[in-house]
Each structure stands twice: as structure tokens, then as C-alpha cells.
Scaffold this active site. Structure first.
Site, short mmCIF file in Angstrom:
data_model
loop_
_atom_site.label_atom_id
_atom_site.label_comp_id
_atom_site.label_asym_id
_atom_site.label_seq_id
_atom_site.Cartn_x
_atom_site.Cartn_y
_atom_site.Cartn_z
N LYS A 41 5.64 10.27 -0.28
CA LYS A 41 6.33 9.77 0.91
C LYS A 41 7.21 8.55 0.65
O LYS A 41 8.35 8.49 1.10
CB LYS A 41 5.31 9.43 2.00
CG LYS A 41 5.95 8.84 3.24
CD LYS A 41 5.01 8.80 4.42
CE LYS A 41 4.09 7.63 4.38
NZ LYS A 41 3.30 7.52 5.63
N ASN B 281 49.34 2.15 -7.38
CA ASN B 281 49.39 3.30 -6.48
C ASN B 281 48.82 4.52 -7.20
O ASN B 281 49.26 4.88 -8.29
CB ASN B 281 50.82 3.59 -6.02
CG ASN B 281 50.81 4.64 -4.93
OD1 ASN B 281 50.27 4.42 -3.85
ND2 ASN B 281 51.36 5.80 -5.23
N ARG C 219 2.66 14.67 6.63
CA ARG C 219 3.60 15.12 7.65
C ARG C 219 5.06 15.19 7.19
O ARG C 219 5.92 15.70 7.90
CB ARG C 219 3.49 14.22 8.89
CG ARG C 219 2.30 14.58 9.76
CD ARG C 219 2.24 13.72 10.98
NE ARG C 219 1.68 12.41 10.68
CZ ARG C 219 1.79 11.36 11.48
NH1 ARG C 219 2.46 11.45 12.61
NH2 ARG C 219 1.25 10.20 11.15
N GLU D 292 -9.12 0.96 15.61
CA GLU D 292 -8.23 2.09 15.37
C GLU D 292 -8.20 3.04 16.56
O GLU D 292 -9.20 3.16 17.30
CB GLU D 292 -8.70 2.85 14.12
CG GLU D 292 -8.51 2.08 12.84
CD GLU D 292 -7.07 1.64 12.65
OE1 GLU D 292 -6.21 2.50 12.43
OE2 GLU D 292 -6.81 0.44 12.75
N ALA E 53 -0.43 4.50 -1.58
CA ALA E 53 -1.19 5.56 -2.25
C ALA E 53 -1.34 6.82 -1.40
O ALA E 53 -1.71 7.87 -1.91
CB ALA E 53 -2.57 5.03 -2.64
N LEU F 159 0.84 -1.20 0.00
CA LEU F 159 0.00 0.00 0.00
C LEU F 159 0.88 1.25 0.00
O LEU F 159 1.67 1.46 0.91
CB LEU F 159 -0.91 0.01 1.23
CG LEU F 159 -1.75 -1.25 1.44
CD1 LEU F 159 -2.70 -1.07 2.63
CD2 LEU F 159 -2.54 -1.60 0.18
N THR G 297 -7.43 1.96 3.83
CA THR G 297 -6.54 0.83 3.52
C THR G 297 -7.30 -0.37 2.94
O THR G 297 -6.76 -1.09 2.10
CB THR G 297 -5.78 0.39 4.79
OG1 THR G 297 -6.72 0.30 5.89
CG2 THR G 297 -4.71 1.39 5.17
N LYS H 82 33.03 5.62 -7.14
CA LYS H 82 31.70 5.29 -7.64
C LYS H 82 31.86 4.36 -8.83
O LYS H 82 32.68 4.64 -9.70
CB LYS H 82 31.00 6.60 -8.05
CG LYS H 82 29.89 6.42 -9.05
CD LYS H 82 28.60 7.05 -8.55
CE LYS H 82 27.40 6.40 -9.16
NZ LYS H 82 26.70 7.23 -10.12
#
Ligand code: UD1
Ligand code: CA
Length: 436
Positions: free
Chosen positions: A23, A349, A16, A160, A11, A9, A84, A323
Site C-alpha cells: 500500500k 526557438n 482494500r 477503537e 507493515a 508504521l 500497531t 523531462k
């Protein structure tokens, strides 16, 4: 367990985080949160036996673009975030012919471990349950759904936070947000879910109550390490999760025989392997996937940016950035260098201040450099890719190398030194004349 179908999940908005970015695309060790979740699930059985469906919604374009990196991930869109339970129902069509176990997780819990998920699936399948929910006992359960158990210890329902009675608020066992479903047995429930609750959402947690009402078998799989279920809702939690992941890795490395001189200033990604008796000096940041041999000395102040291999007894010193590089054994890159897109052999070296110029900012192309065994690069040189230096090549300090060099040769590309005898005295005399 022979195969896994998973629903992730992802979506939700993540208000916050205070971010333009969805997120689940916020990163730990440069990997998005949802990427950690997918990798953990894939590692249970290997990605060929796992199929993931990610429910996307907020920022779906960006999330879907990232998910193209995985070949066993499909996306389904949840246009409106109605809860949900509603989110899981978006995957019904995708899984319509499937009858086995479905694992449901959230895309914002990057610390979930493959081993824990594997144990939970085993528990669910061995117990022949229709629904299993992952639970944890928390000192501070605030905010989580509470596991309400019946007289016989069975799981009655999940309530909840916002729907809890005062008595239910005292329950310390919480819903971690990870579920196993016997899909054939529970998939019909999603059409029956109601949203008559404090948040007006279709709750996935109501599946437990529904299953009990149909005399199906429900259970909770309780885990010990509450860190694993940390869900990221804010930047503070993102930093906490990063810290936990980092500390676990450092502990694992120390247990396996690697010296970490200063754990506080050292960050090493979980996807880095380091051989025993290597020493990591302070202020070193090792990011991405890397493989460092044994008896190496890394740091202080080294920066690995991923896809780096270093052989045994090699040294990467201060202010060295690596990298996409393969470095052999007994090779020293001791100070102030950048090595990108390069393959370096053994017993090499690299002098201080050597730069591998790998990037053309106009064509955006990256090219590779190859240094064979025994090469010695003088300080302050630039190795301009694509280029190959044969065995034992010696590059004079301050050179800019743009062409291949045959083995055992000296390559120099600097203007010859000139000497002006008595120049300083002459200058001083001129200056004195001016004064008068
Ligand atoms: C949920 C559980 C709660 C549990 C907690 C664990 C429910 C109703 N509650 O609460 O019992 O203790 O997780 O962390 O399930 N999402 C969607 N679409 C939606 C709503 C949510 O995809 O319509 C996704 C979110 O992006 C997130 C996940 O589902 O990844 C969980 O949603 P969130 O709102 O964070 O649930 P909680 O309130 O934390
Ligand atoms: Ca919520």
C-alpha cells in the site's frame, strides 16, 4: 526541538487497495505515499537532524528497496502484523539508548504537513507531556479510534471503533494516528501491552491508558484541517488525496500570482515552483520537482515529467513533453516536441516536432544535449545526444543532428530536394493510356 526521531508504521497489507503492490508504495504525483510522509517529517528540521525508522512487513523487500533512496531512513521488520503497538515495539532495539521525543506516524497519510507536525512536537515538548496524540473532530468519525476525555478534559483513553460502546460511538473526536512520546518515559509500556480486544491486536492506542495508570502526563493536539489526516486504504481515497493535494497547490499558485486558466484540467505537483504572471493553459500536467520562471506560458496540453527548469518569459506549448531539462529565458518550445536530458540556453526557438533523442534502449544509457543561446531548430528535427550546438546555430528543418555544431553555423542533414519537371502531367497521360 533540536532533533527528531520518528517511527513510521508501514507493515500493514492494505487489502482494500486490491493490489500486488504494498500500500505505502502507491503513488501521488509519482511519489509513494510513504515518501510523502518521510519528506514531511524531514522538512520539519531538515533531513540532517531527523532520523526515521520505518516498520516494514507486507511487501518488505519492495518497500525497503524504495527506502534506500533516503539516507536518513532505517527499516525494522515486523514479521507478523500483530497490531500497531506491536509494530512500534519493533523499533525498541533501534532506539534503546534514546531518551528524547519520538514522533510516530503511519506510512499511508500523505497529506500530513511539516508545519502541523512541528506545531504538535512544540506543543508536546512545551507542555512536558509523556504522550501526545493528534486528534480531529469529524462529522463522521466511523472507523476511527475515539478519544475518550475525562471530567477535566484530560485524555483518558482511546477506544477503537470495534471496541466502542454505543455511547462512545457518538464521540466525534478521533485519533488521527500520529503520536509524540517522551521515549524515556513510555518505552517500557510496549512490553506490557495486551491484545484482549475485539481485534486481538496489540494496540498502540493503549499507551494512553497505560500512561494514565502510571500518573504520566497525556494530552491531545487537535487539528483543524481534517484533510491532513486522510489515511489511504482504497483507490478511491488515493484519488481523493491526489485531488486535495492538487487543489491546494493550484490555490497556492493562484494566490502567488500565477494564472491557472482551467483548474479542473490542470495538475501541478506540490514540488513545482512557478513565478508570478506565468499562465498555465488547460490540460497541463506538471509532475515531479520543477522550477518555472515568471511570465511564462505553459500549455495547453504540456507535460512536465520532473527535474525541469524553465527561465522567465519562455513558452512551452501544446503536446510538448519535458523531462530532466534546463531551459533558459525567452526560449520557445511551442508545439509537438520532446525535450529530455538537455540544457537549452536563452532566446532559443525549437521548431514544431523536434525530438531530443536521449535514450539508447540497448545500453539503457541516457545522454545529454546542450544548446547554447540563440539556437534555432527547424521543424521535425532530431537532436541525437550526446551533442552540443554552439551559439546561434541554425538547424534546417527535418535534420538529424548527430555531431557537434560550431557557433553561428547552419547545420543541415537532409537529402537535397530534387525536382522532376512535368512529372505530374506525364503520370496523367500514362493513366489515360491505360484506360483505353
Ligand atoms: C489506527 C488506530 C486508530 C486511529 C487510526 C487512524 C490503533 C489500534 N488504532 O487504526 O485509533 O483512529 O489508526 O488512522 O492503532 N501497522 C503495522 N503493523 C501492524 C498493524 C498496523 O505496521 O501490525 C501499520 C499499518 O500499515 C498502518 C498503520 O499501522 O500504516 C495503522 O494501521 P491500521 O490497521 O490502518 O490502523 P487503523 O485500524 O486504521
Ligand atoms: Ca486495523
Amino acid at each position: 526541538m533540536s532533533e527528531i526521531k520518528s517511527i513510521i508504521l508501514a507493515a500493514g497489507k492494505g487489502t482494500r487497495m486490491k493490489s500486488q503492490k504494498p500500500k505505502v508504495l502507491h503513488e501521488i504525483f509519482s511519489k509513494p505515499l510513504v515518501g510523502w510522509v518521510i519528506d514531511a517529517i524531514n522538512n520539519i528540521l531538515g533531513k540532517d537532524k531527523v532520523e526515521n525508522v520505518v516498520v516494514v512487513g507486507c511487501g518488505s523487500d519492495e518497500v525497503e528497496k524504495y527506502l534506500k533512496n533516503f539516507d536518513n531512513v532505517s527499516c525494522v521488520l515486523q514479521k507478523e502484523q500483530l497490531g500497531t503497538g506491536h509494530a512500534v515495539s519493533m523499533a525498541l532495539d533501534y532506539l534503546k539508548n534514546y531518551t528524547g521525543t519520538v514522533l510516530v506516524t503511519c506510512g499511508d497519510t500523505p497529506l500530513l504537513k511539516s508545519s502541523t507536525l512541528a506545531k504538535m512536537i512544540e506543543y508536546h515538548e512545551q507542555g512536558n507531556f509523556d504522550v501526545t496524540v493528534m486528534s480531529a473532530i469529524l462529522d463522521n468519525p466511523f472507523g476511527y479510534g475515539r478519544i475518550v476525555r475525562g471530567a477535566s478534559g484530560n485524555v483518558d483513553k482511546i477506544v477503537e471503533q470495534k471496541d466502542c460502546s454505543d455511547a462512545q460511538k457518538q464521540i466525534k473526536e478521533i485519533n488521527a494516528g500520529v503520536y509524540c512520546f517522551n521515549w524515556a518515559s513510555v518505552k517500557n509500556c510496549f512490553k506490557e501491552l495486551k491484545n484482549d480486544n475485539a481485534q486481538g491486536e496489540y494496540y498502540l492506542t493503549d499507551v494512553i491508558f497505560w500512561a494514565n495508570s502510571k500518573n504520566k502526563r497525556t494530552s491531545a493536539f487537535t487539528i483543524d484541517d481534517e484533510n491532513e489526516i486522510l489515511g489511504i486504504n482504497s483507490r478511491v481515497q488515493l484519488a481523493q488525496a491526489t485531488q486535495i493535494m492538487k487543489n491546494e497547490k493550484l490555490n497556492e499558485l493562484m494566490e502567488s500570482g500565477v494564472t491557472i486558466v482551467d483548474v479542473n484540467s490542470t495538475s501541478i505537483s506540490p514540488e513545482t515552483q512557478i513565478g508570478s504572471d506565468s499562465v498555465i493553459y488547460p490540460n497541463t500536467f506538471i509532475n515531479g520537482k520543477n522550477k518555472i520562471g515568471s511570465n511564462c506560458k505553459i500549455g495547453p496540453f504540456s507535460h512536465f515529467r520532473g527535474n525541469v527548469e524553465v527561465g522567465d518569459y519562455s513558452k512551452v506549448g501544446n503536446f510538448v513533453e519535458l523531462k530532466n531539462a534546463k531551459v533558459g529565458s525567452h526560449t520557445n518550445i511551442s508545439h509537438l516536441s520532446y525535450v529530455g536530458d538537455a540544457e537549452l540556453g536563452s532566446n532559443i526557438n525549437i521548431g514544431a516536432g523536434t525530438i531530443f533523442a536521449n535514450y539508447n534502449s540497448i545500453t539503457k544509457e541516457k545522454k545529454k544535449s546542450y544548446l547554447k543561446d540563440g539556437v534555432s531548430i527547424g521543424s521535425n528535427s532530431v537532436i541525437v545526444a550526446p551533442v552540443e550546438l554552439g551559439e546561434n546555430v541554425f538547424v534546417g528543418a527535418g535534420s538529424v543532428i548527430t555531431k557537434d555544431v560550431e557557433k553561428d553555423s547552419l547545420a543541415l542533414s537532409r537529402s537535397p530536394q530534387k525536382e522532376y519537371t512535368g512529372w505530374v502531367e506525364k503520370q496523367k497521360k500514362l493513366l489515360n493510356k491505360g484506360d483505353k
